[in-house]
Design a protein around this motif. Structure first.
Motif, mmCIF file in Angstrom:
data_model
loop_
_atom_site.group_PDB
_atom_site.id
_atom_site.type_symbol
_atom_site.label_atom_id
_atom_site.label_comp_id
_atom_site.label_asym_id
_atom_site.label_seq_id
_atom_site.Cartn_x
_atom_site.Cartn_y
_atom_site.Cartn_z
ATOM 1 N N ILE A 196 0.833 -1.204 0.000
ATOM 2 C CA ILE A 196 0.000 0.000 0.000
ATOM 3 C C ILE A 196 0.864 1.248 0.000
ATOM 4 O O ILE A 196 0.589 2.217 -0.720
ATOM 5 C CB ILE A 196 -0.962 -0.013 1.202
ATOM 6 C CG1 ILE A 196 -2.016 -1.110 1.018
ATOM 7 C CG2 ILE A 196 -1.636 1.339 1.383
ATOM 8 C CD1 ILE A 196 -2.828 -1.397 2.267
ATOM 9 N N LEU A 197 1.936 1.245 0.799
ATOM 10 C CA LEU A 197 2.830 2.407 0.807
ATOM 11 C C LEU A 197 3.466 2.613 -0.567
ATOM 12 O O LEU A 197 3.641 3.752 -1.016
ATOM 13 C CB LEU A 197 3.914 2.227 1.871
ATOM 14 C CG LEU A 197 4.862 3.416 2.051
ATOM 15 C CD1 LEU A 197 4.099 4.680 2.452
ATOM 16 C CD2 LEU A 197 5.939 3.097 3.081
ATOM 17 N N SER A 198 3.791 1.532 -1.248
ATOM 18 C CA SER A 198 4.339 1.651 -2.604
ATOM 19 C C SER A 198 3.316 2.268 -3.554
ATOM 20 O O SER A 198 3.655 3.132 -4.375
ATOM 21 C CB SER A 198 4.767 0.272 -3.123
ATOM 22 O OG SER A 198 5.757 -0.296 -2.290
ATOM 23 N N LEU A 199 2.059 1.845 -3.439
ATOM 24 C CA LEU A 199 1.003 2.440 -4.262
ATOM 25 C C LEU A 199 0.828 3.923 -3.944
ATOM 26 O O LEU A 199 0.573 4.737 -4.848
ATOM 27 C CB LEU A 199 -0.310 1.698 -4.032
ATOM 28 C CG LEU A 199 -0.417 0.283 -4.582
ATOM 29 C CD1 LEU A 199 -1.747 -0.352 -4.175
ATOM 30 C CD2 LEU A 199 -0.288 0.284 -6.104
ATOM 31 N N VAL A 200 0.949 4.274 -2.681
ATOM 32 C CA VAL A 200 0.825 5.679 -2.283
ATOM 33 C C VAL A 200 1.917 6.520 -2.932
ATOM 34 O O VAL A 200 1.659 7.629 -3.425
ATOM 35 C CB VAL A 200 0.876 5.805 -0.750
ATOM 36 C CG1 VAL A 200 1.019 7.270 -0.329
ATOM 37 C CG2 VAL A 200 -0.375 5.201 -0.125
ATOM 38 N N MET A 201 3.140 6.013 -2.954
ATOM 39 C CA MET A 201 4.224 6.751 -3.598
ATOM 40 C C MET A 201 3.939 6.958 -5.083
ATOM 41 O O MET A 201 4.140 8.050 -5.623
ATOM 42 C CB MET A 201 5.547 6.011 -3.411
ATOM 43 C CG MET A 201 6.082 6.042 -1.994
ATOM 44 S SD MET A 201 7.769 5.387 -1.900
ATOM 45 C CE MET A 201 7.494 3.657 -2.266
ATOM 46 N N VAL A 202 3.468 5.901 -5.750
ATOM 47 C CA VAL A 202 3.127 6.015 -7.176
ATOM 48 C C VAL A 202 2.019 7.050 -7.382
ATOM 49 O O VAL A 202 2.082 7.884 -8.295
ATOM 50 C CB VAL A 202 2.702 4.646 -7.729
ATOM 51 C CG1 VAL A 202 2.175 4.779 -9.154
ATOM 52 C CG2 VAL A 202 3.867 3.669 -7.689
ATOM 53 N N ALA A 203 1.000 7.007 -6.510
ATOM 54 C CA ALA A 203 -0.111 7.945 -6.644
ATOM 55 C C ALA A 203 0.338 9.388 -6.420
ATOM 56 O O ALA A 203 -0.078 10.299 -7.156
ATOM 57 C CB ALA A 203 -1.225 7.581 -5.653
ATOM 58 N N CYS A 204 1.173 9.616 -5.423
ATOM 59 C CA CYS A 204 1.643 10.980 -5.148
ATOM 60 C C CYS A 204 2.454 11.531 -6.313
ATOM 61 O O CYS A 204 2.230 12.669 -6.765
ATOM 62 C CB CYS A 204 2.490 10.995 -3.876
ATOM 63 S SG CYS A 204 1.567 10.770 -2.341
ATOM 64 N N ILE A 205 3.392 10.749 -6.811
ATOM 65 C CA ILE A 205 4.257 11.237 -7.880
ATOM 66 C C ILE A 205 3.477 11.433 -9.172
ATOM 67 O O ILE A 205 3.641 12.440 -9.877
ATOM 68 C CB ILE A 205 5.434 10.264 -8.074
ATOM 69 C CG1 ILE A 205 6.322 10.288 -6.824
ATOM 70 C CG2 ILE A 205 6.251 10.639 -9.302
ATOM 71 C CD1 ILE A 205 7.388 9.221 -6.818
#
Length: 275
Positions: A196-205
């Motif tokens: 989930i944290l990896s998805l969050v990074m992708v979403a933010c960038i």
């Protein structure tokens, strides 16, 4: 060197050198000394980096995007990145690292379970408010919802996060889940925490990139020419990436894991421990 059943060799957590070698140098650490020296400066740096990510996101919204409001205008949309970075990145990353705090290694695990759950719940509330902000702005401006990769990845992260919180609460804080189910679900919970944290990074960038393309496509200085706003937002994206990767790195370090991580939290749910 032999160990009794269930004991944990200290050198597995504090160093790759055997404990005997450190004793010869007169440096035999307790269960807190070595990890606190390593983890404390890291956690301070990570905290500063998280505050910087939130602060720079707010500055971008105030200085370049026109400020903040809660009336369905573009000012309401500007809350979306601030709330998402604060909740889904910084608070969620902090919740994930609760069990890496050396003080959590001793005594009952219940207070740390509650802190972990509370930080995650606060992150979820901010994420919901962030979704309200963007959906309200889109609806008022007649802009379609959920058409971009950014929105798909972001919504997937929030939905998985909500399931993660509910399953974790039901499995580890309430007494009706059997021990075998907690033991079975725990590695799944850990995996999806990092995913989930990896998805969050992708979403933010991707969200930063998408916003820059929209804002600068008709500008006198296009994105490809890297105006000041593009420099600023690109640096913000890199800081968000660094923050997320550092959290994932800390989660992967075996030296910072709670020694009893495979036993206590699957045997002591909230209501049983509170008796």
């Amino acid at each position: 060197m032999s160990y009794t059943q269930g004991s944990i060799p200290l050198w597995n957590y504090f160093s790759r050198r055997p404990l005997r070698a450190r004793r010869k140098r007169g440096a035999s650490p307790t269960s807190r000394e070595m990890p606190s020296i390593q983890f404390l400066p890291f956690s301070i740096f990570l905290g500063i980096l998280g505050v910087l990510c939130v602060g720079l996101t707010g500055f971008w919204g105030r200085h370049w995007l026109g400020g903040f409001a809660w009336d369905g205008s573009s000012g309401m949309f500007n809350w979306h990145p601030v709330l998402m970075v604060t909740g889904m990145l910084v608070l969620y990353g902090s919740a994930a690292l609760v069990y890496r705090v050396p003080l959590s290694w001793e005594g009952p695990k219940l207070p740390w379970k509650l802190l972990h759950a509370a930080l995650a719940l606060a992150a979820f509330i901010l994420a919901v408010l962030g979704l309200v902000a963007v959906f309200e702005f889109h609806n008022n401006s007649k802009i379609p919802n959920l058409y971009s990769v950014h929105s798909w990845v972001g919504l997937t992260a929030v939905l998985l996060f909500s399931c993660q919180w509910l399953m974790g609460f039901a499995s580890f804080l309430l007494p009706w889940a059997p021990i075998w189910l907690r033991a079975l679900y725990k590695p799944i919970h850990v995996f999806f925490g990092s995913a989930i944290l990896s998805l969050v990074m992708v979403a933010c960038i991707s969200g930063i990139n998408e916003k820059l393309f929209f804002r600068l496509k008709n500008s006198t200085t296009p994105y490809s020419k890297l105006p000041a706003e593009a420099w600023f937002a690109n640096i913000l994206g890199m800081l968000i990436l660094i923050y997320g990767l550092l959290v994932l790195w800390a989660l992967a370090r075996s030296a910072w894991k709670r020694p009893d991580a495979n036993s206590q939290d699957i045997q002591e749910p909230l209501l049983q421990e509170a008796r």
